[in-house]
Design a protein around this motif. Structure first.
Motif, PDB file in Angstrom:
ATOM      1  N   GLY A  69       0.831  -1.214   0.000  1.00  0.00           N
ATOM      2  CA  GLY A  69       0.000   0.000   0.000  1.00  0.00           C
ATOM      3  C   GLY A  69       0.860   1.257   0.000  1.00  0.00           C
ATOM      4  O   GLY A  69       0.596   2.213  -0.732  1.00  0.00           O
ATOM      5  N   GLN A  70       1.934   1.229   0.794  1.00  0.00           N
ATOM      6  CA  GLN A  70       2.812   2.407   0.867  1.00  0.00           C
ATOM      7  C   GLN A  70       3.550   2.625  -0.449  1.00  0.00           C
ATOM      8  O   GLN A  70       3.682   3.749  -0.920  1.00  0.00           O
ATOM      9  CB  GLN A  70       3.833   2.229   1.993  1.00  0.00           C
ATOM     10  CG  GLN A  70       3.201   2.214   3.366  1.00  0.00           C
ATOM     11  CD  GLN A  70       4.231   1.825   4.416  1.00  0.00           C
ATOM     12  OE1 GLN A  70       5.126   2.578   4.730  1.00  0.00           O
ATOM     13  NE2 GLN A  70       4.095   0.633   4.957  1.00  0.00           N
ATOM     14  N   LEU A  71       4.033   1.539  -1.036  1.00  0.00           N
ATOM     15  CA  LEU A  71       4.799   1.689  -2.277  1.00  0.00           C
ATOM     16  C   LEU A  71       3.899   2.135  -3.423  1.00  0.00           C
ATOM     17  O   LEU A  71       4.301   2.947  -4.259  1.00  0.00           O
ATOM     18  CB  LEU A  71       5.539   0.390  -2.605  1.00  0.00           C
ATOM     19  CG  LEU A  71       6.696   0.133  -1.624  1.00  0.00           C
ATOM     20  CD1 LEU A  71       7.217  -1.282  -1.741  1.00  0.00           C
ATOM     21  CD2 LEU A  71       7.840   1.116  -1.833  1.00  0.00           C
ATOM     22  N   VAL A 116      -2.810  -2.911   0.127  1.00  0.00           N
ATOM     23  CA  VAL A 116      -3.189  -3.401  -1.189  1.00  0.00           C
ATOM     24  C   VAL A 116      -3.356  -4.898  -1.033  1.00  0.00           C
ATOM     25  O   VAL A 116      -2.390  -5.611  -0.766  1.00  0.00           O
ATOM     26  CB  VAL A 116      -2.104  -3.089  -2.245  1.00  0.00           C
ATOM     27  CG1 VAL A 116      -2.468  -3.709  -3.578  1.00  0.00           C
ATOM     28  CG2 VAL A 116      -1.942  -1.593  -2.384  1.00  0.00           C
ATOM     29  N   ARG A 117      -4.589  -5.367  -1.136  1.00  0.00           N
ATOM     30  CA  ARG A 117      -4.874  -6.773  -0.854  1.00  0.00           C
ATOM     31  C   ARG A 117      -4.570  -7.623  -2.063  1.00  0.00           C
ATOM     32  O   ARG A 117      -4.887  -7.245  -3.191  1.00  0.00           O
ATOM     33  CB  ARG A 117      -6.353  -6.960  -0.505  1.00  0.00           C
ATOM     34  CG  ARG A 117      -6.897  -5.909   0.431  1.00  0.00           C
ATOM     35  CD  ARG A 117      -6.734  -6.302   1.865  1.00  0.00           C
ATOM     36  NE  ARG A 117      -7.088  -5.172   2.724  1.00  0.00           N
ATOM     37  CZ  ARG A 117      -7.072  -5.241   4.038  1.00  0.00           C
ATOM     38  NH1 ARG A 117      -6.701  -6.336   4.643  1.00  0.00           N
ATOM     39  NH2 ARG A 117      -7.398  -4.199   4.763  1.00  0.00           N
ATOM     40  N   LYS A 118      -4.006  -8.800  -1.794  1.00  0.00           N
ATOM     41  CA  LYS A 118      -3.684  -9.696  -2.912  1.00  0.00           C
ATOM     42  C   LYS A 118      -4.920 -10.409  -3.436  1.00  0.00           C
ATOM     43  O   LYS A 118      -5.105 -10.534  -4.621  1.00  0.00           O
ATOM     44  CB  LYS A 118      -2.627 -10.704  -2.489  1.00  0.00           C
ATOM     45  CG  LYS A 118      -1.245 -10.096  -2.566  1.00  0.00           C
ATOM     46  CD  LYS A 118      -0.160 -11.116  -2.583  1.00  0.00           C
ATOM     47  CE  LYS A 118       1.192 -10.454  -2.710  1.00  0.00           C
ATOM     48  NZ  LYS A 118       2.215 -11.174  -1.970  1.00  0.00           N
ATOM     49  N   GLY A 119      -5.774 -10.881  -2.542  1.00  0.00           N
ATOM     50  CA  GLY A 119      -6.948 -11.621  -3.005  1.00  0.00           C
ATOM     51  C   GLY A 119      -8.098 -10.688  -3.335  1.00  0.00           C
ATOM     52  O   GLY A 119      -8.010  -9.477  -3.154  1.00  0.00           O
ATOM     53  N   TRP A 128      -7.138 -10.308   5.218  1.00  0.00           N
ATOM     54  CA  TRP A 128      -6.618 -10.382   6.589  1.00  0.00           C
ATOM     55  C   TRP A 128      -6.897  -9.054   7.280  1.00  0.00           C
ATOM     56  O   TRP A 128      -6.674  -7.998   6.687  1.00  0.00           O
ATOM     57  CB  TRP A 128      -5.106 -10.562   6.602  1.00  0.00           C
ATOM     58  CG  TRP A 128      -4.549 -11.645   5.737  1.00  0.00           C
ATOM     59  CD1 TRP A 128      -3.711 -11.484   4.669  1.00  0.00           C
ATOM     60  CD2 TRP A 128      -4.730 -13.047   5.880  1.00  0.00           C
ATOM     61  NE1 TRP A 128      -3.389 -12.700   4.139  1.00  0.00           N
ATOM     62  CE2 TRP A 128      -3.997 -13.683   4.865  1.00  0.00           C
ATOM     63  CE3 TRP A 128      -5.464 -13.836   6.784  1.00  0.00           C
ATOM     64  CZ2 TRP A 128      -3.965 -15.063   4.722  1.00  0.00           C
ATOM     65  CZ3 TRP A 128      -5.426 -15.206   6.636  1.00  0.00           C
ATOM     66  CH2 TRP A 128      -4.683 -15.805   5.622  1.00  0.00           C
ATOM     67  N   VAL A 129      -7.293  -9.108   8.534  1.00  0.00           N
ATOM     68  CA  VAL A 129      -7.461  -7.870   9.310  1.00  0.00           C
ATOM     69  C   VAL A 129      -6.783  -8.043  10.675  1.00  0.00           C
ATOM     70  O   VAL A 129      -7.319  -8.741  11.546  1.00  0.00           O
ATOM     71  CB  VAL A 129      -8.963  -7.534   9.489  1.00  0.00           C
ATOM     72  CG1 VAL A 129      -9.139  -6.293  10.348  1.00  0.00           C
ATOM     73  CG2 VAL A 129      -9.642  -7.344   8.141  1.00  0.00           C
ATOM     74  N   PRO A 130      -5.608  -7.441  10.867  1.00  0.00           N
ATOM     75  CA  PRO A 130      -4.978  -7.547  12.187  1.00  0.00           C
ATOM     76  C   PRO A 130      -5.811  -6.806  13.219  1.00  0.00           C
ATOM     77  O   PRO A 130      -6.246  -5.687  12.959  1.00  0.00           O
ATOM     78  CB  PRO A 130      -3.619  -6.860  12.003  1.00  0.00           C
ATOM     79  CG  PRO A 130      -3.486  -6.546  10.558  1.00  0.00           C
ATOM     80  CD  PRO A 130      -4.840  -6.623   9.927  1.00  0.00           C
ATOM     81  N   ILE A 131      -6.083  -7.456  14.343  1.00  0.00           N
ATOM     82  CA  ILE A 131      -6.850  -6.777  15.401  1.00  0.00           C
ATOM     83  C   ILE A 131      -5.924  -6.364  16.540  1.00  0.00           C
ATOM     84  O   ILE A 131      -6.282  -5.567  17.382  1.00  0.00           O
ATOM     85  CB  ILE A 131      -8.007  -7.658  15.928  1.00  0.00           C
ATOM     86  CG1 ILE A 131      -7.491  -8.969  16.536  1.00  0.00           C
ATOM     87  CG2 ILE A 131      -9.017  -7.936  14.810  1.00  0.00           C
ATOM     88  CD1 ILE A 131      -8.554  -9.707  17.348  1.00  0.00           C
ATOM     89  N   MET A 132      -4.743  -6.947  16.554  1.00  0.00           N
ATOM     90  CA  MET A 132      -3.759  -6.612  17.582  1.00  0.00           C
ATOM     91  C   MET A 132      -2.374  -6.992  17.083  1.00  0.00           C
ATOM     92  O   MET A 132      -2.242  -7.784  16.152  1.00  0.00           O
ATOM     93  CB  MET A 132      -4.086  -7.361  18.874  1.00  0.00           C
ATOM     94  CG  MET A 132      -4.093  -8.864  18.702  1.00  0.00           C
ATOM     95  SD  MET A 132      -5.087  -9.704  19.939  1.00  0.00           S
ATOM     96  CE  MET A 132      -4.166  -9.325  21.414  1.00  0.00           C
ATOM     97  N   HIS A 133      -1.388  -6.412  17.688  1.00  0.00           N
ATOM     98  CA  HIS A 133      -0.007  -6.734  17.337  1.00  0.00           C
ATOM     99  C   HIS A 133       0.722  -7.182  18.600  1.00  0.00           C
ATOM    100  O   HIS A 133       0.360  -6.783  19.699  1.00  0.00           O
ATOM    101  CB  HIS A 133       0.688  -5.510  16.733  1.00  0.00           C
ATOM    102  CG  HIS A 133       0.061  -5.076  15.441  1.00  0.00           C
ATOM    103  ND1 HIS A 133       0.339  -5.663  14.238  1.00  0.00           N
ATOM    104  CD2 HIS A 133      -0.875  -4.141  15.178  1.00  0.00           C
ATOM    105  CE1 HIS A 133      -0.373  -5.102  13.289  1.00  0.00           C
ATOM    106  NE2 HIS A 133      -1.134  -4.167  13.839  1.00  0.00           N
TER     107      HIS A 133
END
Ligand code: 5AD
Ligand code: SF4
Length: 454
Positions: free
Chosen positions: A40-42, A157-160, A165-170
Motif C-alpha cells: 500500500g505504501q509503495l 493493497v490486498r492480494k486476493g 486479513w485484518v490484524p486486530i492486535m499486534h
C-alpha cells in the motif's frame, strides 16, 4: 503454520515506463498482512506491483524467524538476489519483518548487497526510507523499538479479491519459552474496536466476502485498552456487518479462550465453525516447561465445551515435537492426547532452539534424529485421524466459498467450507467470491473432492 514463500499477482505486460516493486513473504498470516501494508505504501509512491523479480526496481523480502529452517531458507533467497543487484546496481533490496528486527545490522554483514533492513516496528516507514536510499545511495537500517513512533493508518493493497486479513492486535505477552515472537513483535497492542469495524465495513463494500481477524492471541484482545470491549464483543460487532459473509479468526490461546467467545461463535451467523487452538504438547510436564499456562486436561475440557456448543465445529492445532526434556514417555503422552482429541488437522513442527529464548538454554535438548522420528510418528497418527474425519463428510452437501481455479488443473475450482476444509470440484458456472453448495464425493487427508450440488 508452515513457512511458505509467497509472491503472487499478475505481471504487467505494458512497456516499462514506470517503476515496479515485488514482495516475497515468508511465515505467518500476520506477515502476509504486513506485506499488504508495505505494498500500500509503495503504491502510494507511484510504484506498481510485479510478480517478476527481474522486472522489479525494489524487492522486499518480508521475513520470519520462528524456526531456524525458515531463516536458512530466507538467507538462501537473499543470497540469490546478489546476481540481480550486480546486474542492476540501482535495484533496491529491502529485508523487513521478524528476521530484520532480530538480526539488525548483522544482516548487512551477511548480505552486503542489501540496501534496507526495516524492523517490525518500522513497517509504516517505507516511504521515507525508500526516499532516503534513492537520494543518498546509502544503506539504511530502520530497526526501532516498540512504541518509538505511532503507526499511522496505511492503506493495504490486498492480494486476493475474496478473503482479507485484518490484524486486530499486534505483539504477544505470553513468552512461551520456545518462542521468539514476543522479542521481535513486542507487547500486545490492540487496535480500537471502531477502527476494526470501519475497516471490515469498507472491505465488505469493496466486495470481500470473508475476513480473518489476526492476532498472536486473539482471545486477549482488548486487555490493553481503556474500554471494556473484549474479543467476544469484537466478534459480535463484526457479525453485524451486512456485506461480509464469513468471519474467521486466529490464533486462539487455550488459556484465554472462554465460554463467552464460544457462545458468540455459536450464535454468530457469519462466524465460521473453525477454531485453530494450538496445544503444542499433550504432556503437562512439557506444557509447564513451555510456560503455556494450561494443562492437557484443561485443554480437553475446553474442546469438549466447544464441540458441545458448536455442532460440526472443526478444531485444528499446532504441535512441537522434541522440546527440551521431552522423553519417550512424554512424547507418548502427546501421541495419546492426539488420539483422544482427534483434531481435524495438526501442524507439526520440530522444536527449533531460538537464541535468546529460555528453552534454547535448557539442558536435555533432544537429538535431531529423535525429533525427526517423532515428527514422522506424530504425522502418521494425525493423518489417519484427519482422513477418517474427512471420510465422514462424504455424501454431505457443504457451503463453499469459491476462491479460484485450482493451481494444478484449470478445469477445477477450489474453495473452503466454513470449517476451513479445502474443497476441489469440476468447474461449472460458479464465480469467484460466490457461496455454492458442494456435494463431497471423495475425502483425502488435506482436501475434499466434490461436485457442485446446486
Ligand atoms: N520451534 C518449533 N516450532 C515453533 N513454533 C513457535 N516457535 C517454535 C520453535 N522455536 C510453532 C508453534 C506455533 C507455530 C506458529 O510455530 O507451534 O504455534
Ligand atoms: Fe509465541 Fe506463545 Fe505468543 Fe504464540 S502465544 S506468539 S507461541 S509466545
Amino acid at each position: 503454520m508452515s513457512i511458505q514463500e509467497k509472491n503472487s499477482g499478475s505481471t504487467p505486460v505494458e512497456a516499462k515506463n514506470r517503476e515496479y516493486f515485488t514482495t516475497i513473504t515468508y511465515g505467518c498470516q500476520m506477515n502476509e498482512s504486513d506485506s499488504e501494508h508495505i505494498a500500500g505504501q509503495l503504491q502510494s509512491m507511484g510504484y506498481q506491483f510485479t510478480a517478476d523479480i527481474h522486472v522489479a526496481d525494489i524487492i522486499i523480502i518480508n521475513t520470519c524467524c520462528v524456526r531456524e529452517s525458515a531463516e536458512k531458507k530466507i538467507y538462501g533467497k537473499i543470497g540469490e538476489l546478489k546476481k540481480l543487484k550486480t546486474a542492476k546496481p540501482d535495484l533496491v533490496i529491502a529485508i523487513s519483518g521478524c528476521m530484520a528486527q532480530k538480526d539488525k545490522e548483522a544482516l548487512f554483514k551477511k548480505a552486503p548487497h542489501v540496501d534496507l533492513v526495516i524492523g517490525t516496528h518500522n513497517i509504516y516507514q517505507f516511504v521515507e526510507n525508500i526516499k532516503q536510499i534513492k537520494a543518498s545511495k546509502k544503506k539504511v537500517l530502520a530497526v526501532g523499538e516498540e512504541g518509538e513512533r505511532p503507526s499511522p493508518a496505511v492503506p493495504a493493497v490486498r492480494k486476493g479479491q475474496v478473503s482479507a486479513w485484518v490484524p486486530i492486535m499486534h505483539g504477544c505477552n505470553n513468552f512461551c519459552t520456545y518462542c521468539i515472537v514476543p522479542y521481535v513483535r513486542g507487547r500486545e497492542r490492540s487496535r480500537p474496536l471502531e477502527d476494526i469495524v470501519t475497516e471490515v465495513t469498507e472491505l465488505g463494500k469493496a466486495g470481500f466476502k470473508e475476513i480473518t481477524l489476526l492476532g498472536q492471541n486473539v482471545n486477549s484482545y482488548g486487555k490493553d485498552t481503556p474500554t471494556n470491549a473484549d474479543f467476544a464483543d469484537l466478534l459480535q460487532a463484526i457479525d453485524q456487518i451486512d456485506s461480509i459473509e464469513r468471519i474467521r479468526f486466529m490464533t486462539s490461546h487455550p488459556r484465554d479462550m472462554n465460554e463467552k467467545v464460544i457462545e458468540v461463535i455459536k450464535n454468530g451467523a457469519k462466524i465460521c465453525e473453525h477454531v485453530h487452538l494450538p496445544v503444542q504438547s499433550g504432556s503437562d510436564t512439557i506444557l509447564a516447561r513451555m510456560n503455556r499456562g494450561y494443562t492437557a486436561d484443561h485443554y480437553r475440557r475446553l474442546v469438549e465445551q466447544i464441540r458441545e456448543k458448536i455442532p460440526d465445529v472443526s478444531i485444528t492445532t499446532d504441535i512441537i515435537v522434541g522440546f527440551p526434556g521431552e522423553t519417550e514417555q512424554l512424547f507418548e503422552e502427546t501421541l495419546a492426547f492426539l488420539k483422544m482429541i482427534r483434531f481435524d488437522a495438526a501442524y507439526t513442527f520440530l522444536y527449533s532452539p531460538r537464541s535468546g529464548t529460555p528453552a534454547a538454554e535448557m539442558t536435555e535438548q533432544v537429538p535431531p534424529e529423535i525429533k525427526k522420528r517423532r515428527l514422522q510418528q506424530l504425522m502418521q497418527v494425525q493423518n489417519e485421524i484427519s482422513l477418517t474425519i474427512n471420510k465422514q463428510l462424504e455424501g454431505r452437501r457443504m457451503e463453499v466459498l469459491v476462491e479460484g481455479t485450482s493451481k494444478n488443473d484449470v478445469h477445477k475450482m477450489t474453495g473452503r467450507t466454513r470449517t476451513n476444509k479445502i474443497v476441489i470440484w469440476d468447474k461449472t458456472q460458479e464465480k469467484i467470491g460466490q457461496l455454492v453448495e458442494v456435494m463431497v464425493t471423495g475425502a483425502q487427508t488435506w482436501v475434499l473432492k466434490g461436485q457442485i450440488a446446486n
